[in-house]
Design an enzyme around this catalytic site. Structure first.
Site, PDB file in Angstrom:
ATOM      1  N   HIS A  42     102.299  55.671 113.553  1.00 32.35           N
ATOM      2  CA  HIS A  42     103.737  55.876 113.337  1.00 32.35           C
ATOM      3  C   HIS A  42     104.009  57.116 112.489  1.00 32.35           C
ATOM      4  O   HIS A  42     105.061  57.225 111.882  1.00 32.35           O
ATOM      5  CB  HIS A  42     104.351  54.630 112.682  1.00 32.35           C
ATOM      6  CG  HIS A  42     104.195  53.414 113.539  1.00 32.35           C
ATOM      7  ND1 HIS A  42     104.965  53.189 114.655  1.00 32.35           N
ATOM      8  CD2 HIS A  42     103.326  52.378 113.467  1.00 32.35           C
ATOM      9  CE1 HIS A  42     104.581  52.052 115.231  1.00 32.35           C
ATOM     10  NE2 HIS A  42     103.588  51.544 114.527  1.00 32.35           N
TER      11      HIS A  42
ATOM     12  N   LYS B 223      91.532  56.547  93.466  1.00 33.67           N
ATOM     13  CA  LYS B 223      90.349  56.892  92.677  1.00 33.67           C
ATOM     14  C   LYS B 223      89.911  58.315  92.992  1.00 33.67           C
ATOM     15  O   LYS B 223      89.608  59.091  92.097  1.00 33.67           O
ATOM     16  CB  LYS B 223      89.234  55.889  93.025  1.00 33.67           C
ATOM     17  CG  LYS B 223      88.347  55.502  91.930  1.00 33.67           C
ATOM     18  CD  LYS B 223      88.841  54.433  90.980  1.00 33.67           C
ATOM     19  CE  LYS B 223      90.259  54.491  90.540  1.00 33.67           C
ATOM     20  NZ  LYS B 223      90.720  53.379  89.781  1.00 33.67           N
TER      21      LYS B 223
ATOM     22  N   ASN C 228      75.703  37.697  70.384  1.00 28.65           N
ATOM     23  CA  ASN C 228      76.437  38.209  71.542  1.00 28.65           C
ATOM     24  C   ASN C 228      76.221  37.212  72.662  1.00 28.65           C
ATOM     25  O   ASN C 228      75.078  36.797  72.878  1.00 28.65           O
ATOM     26  CB  ASN C 228      75.857  39.546  72.024  1.00 28.65           C
ATOM     27  CG  ASN C 228      76.387  40.703  71.223  1.00 28.65           C
ATOM     28  OD1 ASN C 228      77.130  40.509  70.284  1.00 28.65           O
ATOM     29  ND2 ASN C 228      75.981  41.900  71.609  1.00 28.65           N
ATOM     30  N   GLY C 229      77.277  36.886  73.387  1.00 29.71           N
ATOM     31  CA  GLY C 229      77.115  35.962  74.506  1.00 29.71           C
ATOM     32  C   GLY C 229      78.041  34.776  74.379  1.00 29.71           C
ATOM     33  O   GLY C 229      79.037  34.825  73.653  1.00 29.71           O
TER      34      GLY C 229
ATOM     35  N   GLU D 216      92.440  60.945  91.553  1.00 29.67           N
ATOM     36  CA  GLU D 216      92.542  61.123  90.096  1.00 29.67           C
ATOM     37  C   GLU D 216      91.322  61.792  89.477  1.00 29.67           C
ATOM     38  O   GLU D 216      91.465  62.503  88.489  1.00 29.67           O
ATOM     39  CB  GLU D 216      92.923  59.834  89.361  1.00 29.67           C
ATOM     40  CG  GLU D 216      92.003  58.696  89.505  1.00 29.67           C
ATOM     41  CD  GLU D 216      92.460  57.444  88.766  1.00 29.67           C
ATOM     42  OE1 GLU D 216      93.188  57.529  87.785  1.00 29.67           O
ATOM     43  OE2 GLU D 216      92.041  56.361  89.198  1.00 29.67           O
TER      44      GLU D 216
ATOM     45  N   LYS E  55      94.123  57.085  79.192  1.00 34.81           N
ATOM     46  CA  LYS E  55      93.617  55.738  79.490  1.00 34.81           C
ATOM     47  C   LYS E  55      94.734  54.703  79.428  1.00 34.81           C
ATOM     48  O   LYS E  55      94.789  53.802  80.231  1.00 34.81           O
ATOM     49  CB  LYS E  55      92.487  55.370  78.509  1.00 34.81           C
ATOM     50  CG  LYS E  55      91.798  54.056  78.822  1.00 34.81           C
ATOM     51  CD  LYS E  55      91.072  54.097  80.157  1.00 34.81           C
ATOM     52  CE  LYS E  55      90.558  52.763  80.610  1.00 34.81           C
ATOM     53  NZ  LYS E  55      90.331  52.705  82.060  1.00 34.81           N
TER      54      LYS E  55
ATOM     55  N   CYS F  95      79.887  42.707  72.318  1.00 35.33           N
ATOM     56  CA  CYS F  95      79.850  43.142  70.918  1.00 35.33           C
ATOM     57  C   CYS F  95      78.620  44.008  70.643  1.00 35.33           C
ATOM     58  O   CYS F  95      77.703  44.069  71.434  1.00 35.33           O
ATOM     59  CB  CYS F  95      79.806  41.931  70.008  1.00 35.33           C
ATOM     60  SG  CYS F  95      80.886  40.645  70.570  1.00 35.33           S
TER      61      CYS F  95
ATOM     62  N   TRP G 123      84.048  42.323  69.743  1.00 31.19           N
ATOM     63  CA  TRP G 123      85.150  42.645  70.655  1.00 31.19           C
ATOM     64  C   TRP G 123      85.567  41.319  71.253  1.00 31.19           C
ATOM     65  O   TRP G 123      84.928  40.808  72.168  1.00 31.19           O
ATOM     66  CB  TRP G 123      84.671  43.610  71.743  1.00 31.19           C
ATOM     67  CG  TRP G 123      85.788  44.268  72.481  1.00 31.19           C
ATOM     68  CD1 TRP G 123      86.516  45.341  72.057  1.00 31.19           C
ATOM     69  CD2 TRP G 123      86.303  43.928  73.770  1.00 31.19           C
ATOM     70  NE1 TRP G 123      87.448  45.674  73.010  1.00 31.19           N
ATOM     71  CE2 TRP G 123      87.348  44.833  74.055  1.00 31.19           C
ATOM     72  CE3 TRP G 123      86.008  42.946  74.714  1.00 31.19           C
ATOM     73  CZ2 TRP G 123      88.079  44.785  75.239  1.00 31.19           C
ATOM     74  CZ3 TRP G 123      86.733  42.906  75.890  1.00 31.19           C
ATOM     75  CH2 TRP G 123      87.757  43.823  76.145  1.00 31.19           C
TER      76      TRP G 123
ATOM     77  N   ARG H  79      82.051  51.121  72.328  1.00 37.16           N
ATOM     78  CA  ARG H  79      82.182  49.902  73.136  1.00 37.16           C
ATOM     79  C   ARG H  79      83.493  49.184  72.864  1.00 37.16           C
ATOM     80  O   ARG H  79      83.869  48.284  73.603  1.00 37.16           O
ATOM     81  CB  ARG H  79      81.027  48.939  72.806  1.00 37.16           C
ATOM     82  CG  ARG H  79      79.660  49.466  73.185  1.00 37.16           C
ATOM     83  CD  ARG H  79      78.595  48.624  72.536  1.00 37.16           C
ATOM     84  NE  ARG H  79      78.644  47.262  73.027  1.00 37.16           N
ATOM     85  CZ  ARG H  79      77.769  46.750  73.870  1.00 37.16           C
ATOM     86  NH1 ARG H  79      76.788  47.486  74.316  1.00 37.16           N
ATOM     87  NH2 ARG H  79      77.866  45.510  74.280  1.00 37.16           N
TER      88      ARG H  79
ATOM     89  N   GLU I  56      93.538  51.975  96.811  1.00 42.41           N
ATOM     90  CA  GLU I  56      92.742  52.139  95.589  1.00 42.41           C
ATOM     91  C   GLU I  56      91.674  53.225  95.778  1.00 42.41           C
ATOM     92  O   GLU I  56      91.434  54.036  94.883  1.00 42.41           O
ATOM     93  CB  GLU I  56      92.124  50.780  95.208  1.00 42.41           C
ATOM     94  CG  GLU I  56      91.161  50.788  94.044  1.00 42.41           C
ATOM     95  CD  GLU I  56      91.754  51.265  92.713  1.00 42.41           C
ATOM     96  OE1 GLU I  56      92.971  51.447  92.597  1.00 42.41           O
ATOM     97  OE2 GLU I  56      90.947  51.485  91.796  1.00 42.41           O
TER      98      GLU I  56
HETATM   99  C1  F6R Z   1      93.652  54.327  87.736  1.00 43.32           C
HETATM  100  C2  F6R Z   1      94.144  53.887  86.470  1.00 43.32           C
HETATM  101  C3  F6R Z   1      95.617  53.726  86.279  1.00 43.32           C
HETATM  102  C4  F6R Z   1      95.893  52.389  85.564  1.00 43.32           C
HETATM  103  C5  F6R Z   1      97.384  52.273  85.218  1.00 43.32           C
HETATM  104  C6  F6R Z   1      97.708  50.952  84.575  1.00 43.32           C
HETATM  105  O1  F6R Z   1      92.269  54.448  87.738  1.00 43.32           O
HETATM  106  O2  F6R Z   1      93.391  53.651  85.569  1.00 43.32           O
HETATM  107  O3  F6R Z   1      96.299  53.797  87.482  1.00 43.32           O
HETATM  108  O4  F6R Z   1      95.500  51.355  86.397  1.00 43.32           O
HETATM  109  O5  F6R Z   1      97.753  53.305  84.352  1.00 43.32           O
HETATM  110  O6  F6R Z   1      97.000  50.773  83.403  1.00 43.32           O
HETATM  111  P1  F6R Z   1      96.831  49.351  82.740  1.00 43.32           P
HETATM  112  O7  F6R Z   1      96.026  48.520  83.682  1.00 43.32           O
HETATM  113  O8  F6R Z   1      96.137  49.601  81.450  1.00 43.32           O
HETATM  114  O9  F6R Z   1      98.208  48.805  82.584  1.00 43.32           O
END
Ligand code: F6R
Length: 635
Positions: free
Chosen positions: A529, A510, A124-125, A513, A630, A26, A100, A51, A506
């Site tokens: 293969h 990363k 907070n905490g 993207e 996001k 928070c 939050w 945040r 992963e």
């Molecule tokens: C990769 C990334 C995306 C999300 C995916 C699912 O860095 O952020 O691949 O992991 O869109 O998103 P959530 O977890 O919000 O369902």
């Protein structure tokens, strides 16, 4: 606990069932001086909006008492609620909070400040012993209005003040009663010339002005007013007046160095990091403690997840687990499969949510369907969950309280990663791994598939995780150097075996993207293969090499095959630096070894850093990469 001479009851007498309510992420702002407090508090809270939060509130000292206004939703709602409250607008001392919720509902009653008698307090905490304290205070006549852990602190402080202790002494006594992490700010209607502050394991700073002083959870909140900052340390108690900052620690006065901050406001929001992604990578040591906190008893080898009661009762009947998710969360599911199969001995399938929802899914009442999602709003994951609902038991593993996926599922296990702002998921992923590991242990305990000793051993390693993550982050400079050598390459191959195969996926995701470089993750054993045909000096290979004996040797053989074909190699390993690899990689990144279960999580961190540094070197928009959002709320 001392017995109170008086405990001033506040609010209605309706019983409220206490719930764990952790608020580590928070925002906190405090002001005392010669200007109107309200605009300064609101401005500070606005600066902390990045945040994430779901409710907010402000308390100010006025003639004859304290006035509080709280609201759910965005700050605009708080502003609306404040609009008609002229009495508040004249005050020159106050405290403000954005909450939050990581557990417990985001309601107005749960929003801070919390009050008891003459006291108003924000926090907070987490107060770990709040249930005991609350029960004791209730027995003594205190009436609680909220479901929060914080309210016990308000009652305790009020009680000590009513017993005649001086404000800072009362604060010291209150902190002596609570166990856990906190940054507290409190105002006392009978001492309206000061703000009381306490800190333990949760950040809080003081800002020095001329005839005025500020308090905040983060520097950006007070940056428009002052750049003179004093950072409090654990155990510090402070009494802040308009003209003075008094700080003590364990009963002795302490002097904390004043620092001048040169950050611009945006850098300040990022905690001084260049990008949110880097900040979130560095956040991991702390947020993983939040994921784990209060969820297990190491001595008893037991995992406590009261939110999964329904599952606990049915644990022995579960015949199959299906994990569904998208993207990075799907990679977390692949790791979750290892945990659930090896700890709880339940066959697991992992499916892309977008595939699962359009297949004939054979879900029955003995199937547990787990939807993993950071945002809880991903349309495909929600759709997959909807397909399963009513057929099997459904569980959401999610980061955002009250998100659509959480509302749809039968149960929710929150990951407590805090708001993740960068589009590329980092801390959400690692907290998902830990949440799934806890879930697997929880099931194992109830199904009798692991002995107490075995469970204790796993829990002991989890205790070391936050410090191992902090230690792992020290590879940053070495990873940046490797990234410099490789930044101009157009293709990458990431290889791993066993639990490191999802990490290879992963790492590749990363990199692609945020740097827009083509990258593929592959199981190391599958390389010969097909993908081996791609290997030459233009195709660097990142090998994720865990020390686990059998897989270590097999992965080394794959590494030799790669090297023999002229590839540039980066090894990321938890093997000891003395261990001979028999190959000469361009870079070898060592991470600490804690346990084989935690190796994938730690080995993933250098890959997050690699993607980050390569992207920075290529000048891409790291936090907002092209074409990505996001949360993906379309199919
Ligand atoms: C990769 C990334 C995306 C999300 C995916 C699912 O860095 O952020 O691949 O992991 O869109 O998103 P959530 O977890 O919000 O369902």
């Amino acid at each position: 606990m001392r017995s109170p001479s008086a405990c001033i009851a506040v609010g209605s007498r309706r019983a409220v069932r206490p719930k764990r309510n952790t608020e580590a992420m928070c925002g906190i702002v405090g002001y005392i001086g010669n200007r109107e407090a309200l605009p300064i508090l609101l401005g500070g809270l606005e600066t902390l909006e990045y945040r994430g939060y779901d409710s907010s509130g402000i308390a100010v000292c006025v003639k004859g008492g304290i006035e509080i206004t709280r609201a759910t939703g965005k700050l605009i709602e708080l502003k609306k609620a404040l609009a008609g409250r002229k009495v508040m607008s004249e005050s020159r001392i106050g405290i403000g909070h954005t909450r939050w919720a990581t557990h417990g509902r985001p309601t107005e009653t749960n929003a801070h400040p919390h009050s008891a008698g003459r006291v108003s307090l924000i926090h907070n905490g987490i107060i770990e012993n709040y249930l005991e304290l609350r029960a004791e205070l209730e027995r003594e006549g205190c009436v609680f209005k909220s479901e929060t852990d914080t309210e016990v602190a308000a009652h305790l402080l009020n009680r000590f003040l009513e017993q005649g202790f001086k404000p800072l002494e009362a604060m010291r006594l209150m902190c002596g009663e609570v166990r856990g992490s906190y940054a507290f700010l409190a105002i006392d209607a009978e001492n309206p010339d000061r703000i009381l502050v306490a800190k333990n394991s949760t950040p809080i700073i003081l800002g020095r002005g001329e005839g005025e002083n500020f308090i905040a959870s983060d520097i950006p909140a007070i940056l428009p007013h002052t750049r003179r900052i004093v950072i409090l340390e654990d155990g510090d108690l402070a009494e802040v007046t308009a003209d003075s900052l008094y700080i003590e620690n364990r009963g002795s006065i302490v002097k904390r160095q004043e620092q001048t901050v040169s950050w611009d406001p945006i850098t300040a929001q990022k905690g001084g990091f260049k990008h949110f992604m880097l900040k979130e990578i560095y956040d991991q040591a702390r947020v993983l403690s939040d994921t784990l906190r209060s969820r297990f008893n190491e001595q008893e080898g037991s995992v406590q997840l009261p939110e999964l009661e329904k599952l606990g009762a049915k644990a022995k009947e579960i015949k199959r687990v299906v994990l569904v998710a998208c993207g990075t969360a799907w990679h977390a599911c692949l790791e979750g499969k290892f945990f659930i199969e090896s700890f709880a001995r339940i066959p697991c399938e992992v499916d892309y949510a977008s595939e699962f929802r359009y297949r004939t899914s054979l879900i029955d009442s003995d199937t547990l369907v787990i939807a993993v999602s950071q945002s809880g709003e991903t349309l495909d994951t929600l759709g997959a969950l909807e397909c399963a609902s009513g057929k099997g038991l459904t569980l959401a593993v999610c980061n955002v309280v009250g998100a659509s996926i959480c509302r749809k599922a039968d149960m929710v296990l929150y990951t407590h990663a805090g708001p993740e702002i960068s589009v590329a998921s980092t801390k959400a992923f690692t907290t998902q791994l830990v949440a799934l590991e806890l879930l697997a242990l929880y099931l194992a305990e109830r199904r009798g598939t692991m002995s107490t000793d075995e469970r204790r051993k796993v829990l002991q390693s989890l205790v070391h995780l936050p410090s191992a993550v902090a230690q792992t982050l020290r590879v940053d400079a070495a990873v940046a150097a490797a990234a410099k050598q490789l930044a101009s390459v157009r293709d990458f191959l990431f290889l791993g075996r066993g639990t490191c195969y999802p990490i290879a996926l992963e790492g590749a995701l990363k990199l692609k993207e945020i740097s827009y470089i083509h990258a593929e993750g592959y199981p190391a054993g599958e390389m010969k293969h097909g993908p081996i045909a791609l290997i030459d000096e233009r195709m660097p290979v990142v090998m994720i090499l865990q020390r686990e004996k059998q897989l270590f040797e097999k992965s080394l053989s794959n590494l030799k095959e790669v090297e023999a074909r002229g590839a540039r190699v980066v090894v990321v390993t938890d093997a000891s630096p003395e261990q001979a690899l028999g190959v000469t990689p361009e870079a070898t990144i060592h991470v600490p070894f804690v346990s084989s279960e935690l190796s994938p999580l730690l080995l993933n961190i250098p890959l997050q850093l690699l993607a980050y540094h390569v992207a920075v070197m290529n000048g891409t928009d790291v936090d907002l990469p092209r074409n990505l959002a996001k949360s993906v709320t379309v199919e």
